[in-house]
Design a protein around this motif. Structure first.
Motif, PDB file in Angstrom:
ATOM      1  N   UNK A   4      -3.470  -2.816  -1.986  1.00 35.68           N
ATOM      2  CA  UNK A   4      -2.973  -2.134  -0.797  1.00 35.68           C
ATOM      3  C   UNK A   4      -4.013  -1.331  -0.049  1.00 35.68           C
ATOM      4  N   UNK A   5      -5.291  -1.470  -0.417  1.00 37.42           N
ATOM      5  CA  UNK A   5      -6.352  -0.831   0.347  1.00 37.42           C
ATOM      6  C   UNK A   5      -6.677  -1.698   1.565  1.00 37.42           C
ATOM      7  N   UNK A  54     -12.735   1.595   2.382  1.00 37.94           N
ATOM      8  CA  UNK A  54     -11.347   1.170   2.317  1.00 37.94           C
ATOM      9  C   UNK A  54     -10.449   2.349   1.957  1.00 37.94           C
ATOM     10  N   UNK A  55      -9.252   2.358   2.518  1.00 36.73           N
ATOM     11  CA  UNK A  55      -8.305   3.456   2.313  1.00 36.73           C
ATOM     12  C   UNK A  55      -6.981   2.881   1.828  1.00 36.73           C
ATOM     13  N   UNK A  56      -6.353   3.561   0.861  1.00 36.24           N
ATOM     14  CA  UNK A  56      -5.075   3.100   0.317  1.00 36.24           C
ATOM     15  C   UNK A  56      -3.956   3.275   1.334  1.00 36.24           C
ATOM     16  N   UNK A  57      -3.087   2.267   1.400  1.00 38.48           N
ATOM     17  CA  UNK A  57      -1.987   2.314   2.367  1.00 38.48           C
ATOM     18  C   UNK A  57      -0.611   2.210   1.714  1.00 38.48           C
ATOM     19  N   UNK A  58      -0.550   2.017   0.398  1.00 37.90           N
ATOM     20  CA  UNK A  58       0.760   1.984  -0.253  1.00 37.90           C
ATOM     21  C   UNK A  58       0.707   2.735  -1.582  1.00 37.90           C
ATOM     22  N   UNK A  59       1.883   3.142  -2.042  1.00 32.46           N
ATOM     23  CA  UNK A  59       1.974   3.894  -3.285  1.00 32.46           C
ATOM     24  C   UNK A  59       1.680   2.988  -4.473  1.00 32.46           C
TER      25      UNK A  59
END
Length: 224
Positions: free
Chosen positions: A207-208, A85-90
Motif C-alpha cells: 500500500x505504499x 514512498x508513503x503508506x496509504x493504507x492501514x
C-alpha cells in the motif's frame, strides 16, 4: 516545501541529540549514521557541511528531493536516484516477531553488512524500534525505523539473510514496522533505489505509493 523533501535535514533538526552541526548543516554522529544535510544550497550552508566532513576516509550521505550541490572542498564519490514512498493504507501488527536491541547489535550489523539494505552503522539500531525474525537461533531478517520528524517515521534497514529468502520475511517485517508507526499516529515512509524494482513492487503491495524521486550522493573531502 514539505519536510519530506529534505527528510535528513528534518530528522536532524527534530532530533538534535543524534547530531553534530548548526543551523546551516548537520550530520548524524558517526556511530549512529552517515547521513548529513544542509538547510539549503546557499554557499554558507555548503561551507558548513564541508566543515563537518573529516579526512582519512570520512564521508557523508545526502538524500533529498532538490538537486544536490557539492561544496568546493568535497568531491562526489557516488550519485544515484531513488524513490520516496508513503503508506496509504492501514497495516496489521505482527506479534510473532522479536524486538531487537543492544544485545543483538553485532548480528544486526553483520546482517546489514552482508545484504546492504543501505547505510547501517554500529548504533543505527538506536534510531528507532527494530524487529526481526529468528530461525534456529539465527537472525534471518530484520527491519526498523530510521529518520523521523513530526507526523512521519521512516521504515528502513529491511533485509533478509540469503539463506532465508523466498519466505516473505521482508514483506512481513516491513508491514509490522509500518503498522507500529501507524498505531502511534504517524505516517510511514521509506526510500528505495529506482533500480530496485523488486523492493518497489513489494512496498506497492503493502500500500505504499511513490511520492517523488530523490537524489542520493556520497561526498568526501578532496585529497590534498
Amino acid at each position: 516545501m514539505s519536510m519530506l523533501d529534505r527528510p535528513v535535514w528534518a530528522s536532524l533538526h527534530h532530533q538534535p541529540h543524534w547530531c553534530i552541526g548548526d543551523a546551516q548543516a548537520r550530520r548524524f554522529r558517526p556511530d549512529i549514521h552517515g547521513f548529513a544535510a544542509t538547510a539549503d544550497e546557499a554557499s554558507d550552508s555548503l561551507a558548513a557541511l564541508a566543515g563537518l566532513v573529516g579526512a582519512a576516509g570520512d564521508s557523508v550521505y545526502l538524500l533529498q528531493v532538490p538537486p544536490i550541490a557539492v561544496p568546493e572542498e568535497l568531491e562526489l564519490v557516488k550519485a544515484a536516484d531513488g524513490v520516496q514512498m508513503v503508506a496509504t493504507r492501514r497495516l496489521q501488527p505482527d506479534d510473532d516477531v522479536v524486538v531487537l536491541g543492544d544485545g543483538d547489535a553485532n548480528e544486526m550489523l553483520a546482517l546489514a553488512t552482508l545484504t546492504e539494505p543501505g547505510p547501517f552503522f554500529a548504533r543505527t539500531h538506536t534510531m528507532g524500534r527494530f524487529i526481526g525474525v529468528r530461525i534456529d537461533g539465527r537472525l534471518a531478517a530484520m527491519a526498523g525505523e530510521r529518520m523521523r520528524f513530526p507526523g512521519h517515521v521512516e521504515v528502513s534497514g529491511v533485509c533478509t539473510h540469503p539463506d532465508f529468502r523466498g519466505q516473505g520475511l521482508a514483506w512481513r517485517l516491513s508491514a509490522a514496522v509500518a503498522a507500529d508507526i501507524q498505531q502511534r499516529g504517524d505516517t510511514p515512509f521509506l526510500h528505495a533505489w529506482t533500480t530496485n524494482t523488486a523492493a518497489i513492487s513489494l512496498y506497492e503491495g503493502l500500500g505504499f505509493v511513490v511520492r517523488t524521486r530523490v537524489h542520493v550522493a556520497v561526498l568526501r573531502r578532496k585529497a590534498c
